[in-house]
Design an enzyme around this catalytic site. Sequence first.
Site, PDB file in Angstrom:
ATOM      1  N   GLY A  72       0.880  -1.173   0.000  1.00 12.90           N
ATOM      2  CA  GLY A  72       0.000   0.000   0.000  1.00 12.90           C
ATOM      3  C   GLY A  72       0.912   1.215   0.000  1.00 12.90           C
ATOM      4  N   SER A  73       0.592   2.166  -0.832  1.00 15.27           N
ATOM      5  CA  SER A  73       1.548   3.222  -1.144  1.00 15.27           C
ATOM      6  C   SER A  73       2.193   3.913   0.081  1.00 15.27           C
ATOM      7  CB  SER A  73       0.852   4.258  -2.013  1.00 15.27           C
ATOM      8  OG  SER A  73       1.760   5.235  -2.349  1.00 15.27           O
ATOM      9  N   GLY A 115      13.815   8.408 -15.275  1.00 17.72           N
ATOM     10  CA  GLY A 115      14.423   9.127 -14.149  1.00 17.72           C
ATOM     11  C   GLY A 115      13.470  10.107 -13.507  1.00 17.72           C
ATOM     12  N   GLY A 127       7.564   4.129  -7.136  1.00 19.80           N
ATOM     13  CA  GLY A 127       7.368   5.538  -6.777  1.00 19.80           C
ATOM     14  C   GLY A 127       7.438   5.754  -5.272  1.00 19.80           C
ATOM     15  N   ASP A 128       6.954   4.781  -4.513  1.00 16.26           N
ATOM     16  CA  ASP A 128       6.969   4.888  -3.044  1.00 16.26           C
ATOM     17  C   ASP A 128       8.408   4.791  -2.523  1.00 16.26           C
ATOM     18  OD1 ASP A 128       4.195   4.813  -3.360  1.00 16.26           O
ATOM     19  OD2 ASP A 128       4.184   2.632  -3.204  1.00 16.26           O
TER      20      ASP A 128
HETATM   21  O1  KDG Z   1       2.485   2.279  -5.206  1.00 16.73           O
HETATM   22  C1  KDG Z   1       2.125   0.937  -5.164  1.00 16.73           C
HETATM   23  C2  KDG Z   1       0.691   0.904  -4.786  1.00 16.73           C
HETATM   24  O2  KDG Z   1      -0.043   1.444  -5.838  1.00 16.73           O
HETATM   25  C3  KDG Z   1       0.146  -0.446  -4.529  1.00 16.73           C
HETATM   26  O3  KDG Z   1       0.829  -1.093  -3.510  1.00 16.73           O
HETATM   27  C4  KDG Z   1      -1.318  -0.442  -4.224  1.00 16.73           C
HETATM   28  O4  KDG Z   1      -1.520   1.241  -2.575  1.00 16.73           O
HETATM   29  C5  KDG Z   1      -1.870   0.795  -3.621  1.00 16.73           C
HETATM   30  C6  KDG Z   1      -2.875   1.493  -4.373  1.00 16.73           C
HETATM   31  O5  KDG Z   1      -3.696   2.148  -3.738  1.00 16.73           O
HETATM   32  O6  KDG Z   1      -2.880   1.434  -5.606  1.00 16.73           O
END
Ligand code: KDG
Length: 324
Positions: free
Chosen positions: A34-35, A235, A261-262
């Site tokens: 989860g992000s 990048g 990205g996280d």
């Molecule tokens: O950045 C990765 C997330 O997109 C993934 O783990 C799922 O948190 C998530 C989402 O809400 O899409």
Amino acid sequence: MGHVLSIGEMMVQMCPTLEGPLRQARAYERYVAGSEGNTLVSLELLGVKTRFISRVGDDELGSAILSELRARGIDVSWIARDKDAPTGVYFIQRGYPLQGKTTVLYYRKGSAASRLSPQDLSEEVMDDVKLVFMTGITPALSPSCNEACLKLMEMARSHDRPLAFDTNIRIKLLPDRAYGQKLLLPFLKEAKYIFTGAGDLTYLFGPGEIEEQIVQLRDLAPKADIILVKLGKHGAVVYEQDKVFRHQGYQVKVVDELGAGDAFSGAFIASMLRGDTVEHALRYANAAGALTVTAKGDLEPLPTWNDLSLFLSYYEDSEAQLLR
Ligand code: KDG
């Protein structure tokens, strides 16, 4: 040293062992992802203390999430267990129908985390907090989640703590573009650091050159000292007042793009918090993003400082270049 505080939803991620259409998948690996939580785990690995506000179901999957986050050092004392709603789950589909691309299928409507509300926060959550990190995902989960995020933003302001905000637009969570734009506005107005991407900028401002979109973003975000645009394999570019720093992407074998990205945001924040320059933070962030796509799971490939140094010393003389 102070905590980075965030709010959001961790889910169980079901990742098929083989690439291909999900309808054919028989065997899965189970991860937790989860992000915002991914970013906090990235920060923990880089030596920054973190705290997470969330809800999980009072079910087995909620227990899996809690033990995973606890094991990684995150302060989970603000994660409530909800007896009336389940833990969110999502499935990922890798390499189909587009090679090298990952798509997601959410089962999170009505989840425990989507029931987060301002009642889940009280003043004590700000104890020993030095920075608040939020993304555009959590306000999009439900109106009560949005209210909780707005309350946290107000608390950050009243405690004079900076807000780092990642636009992180998830089209599947938003009814339409006008709603999404309106939802993000208060956070953009308040943020000191903004993380975004080319797709998100186009969602917010329509198609065009990034430089023009940044001018529009700056109009909405008067407090943003730093705007960082993630460009995936190309990048990233950082706008710091009148300075612009670019960094090309590292060429690595992509196994699973999710979470890059996280990782990027986590490494950038950790680097800035330890006093590095923006150029150095950008270099570490790019490396962290690249490393994260090389293995399955969002948390599993997140790097330590040691991993980043080894990775950078390998790439430094070959293709990585800081372009100013
Ligand atoms: O950045 C990765 C997330 O997109 C993934 O783990 C799922 O948190 C998530 C989402 O809400 O899409």
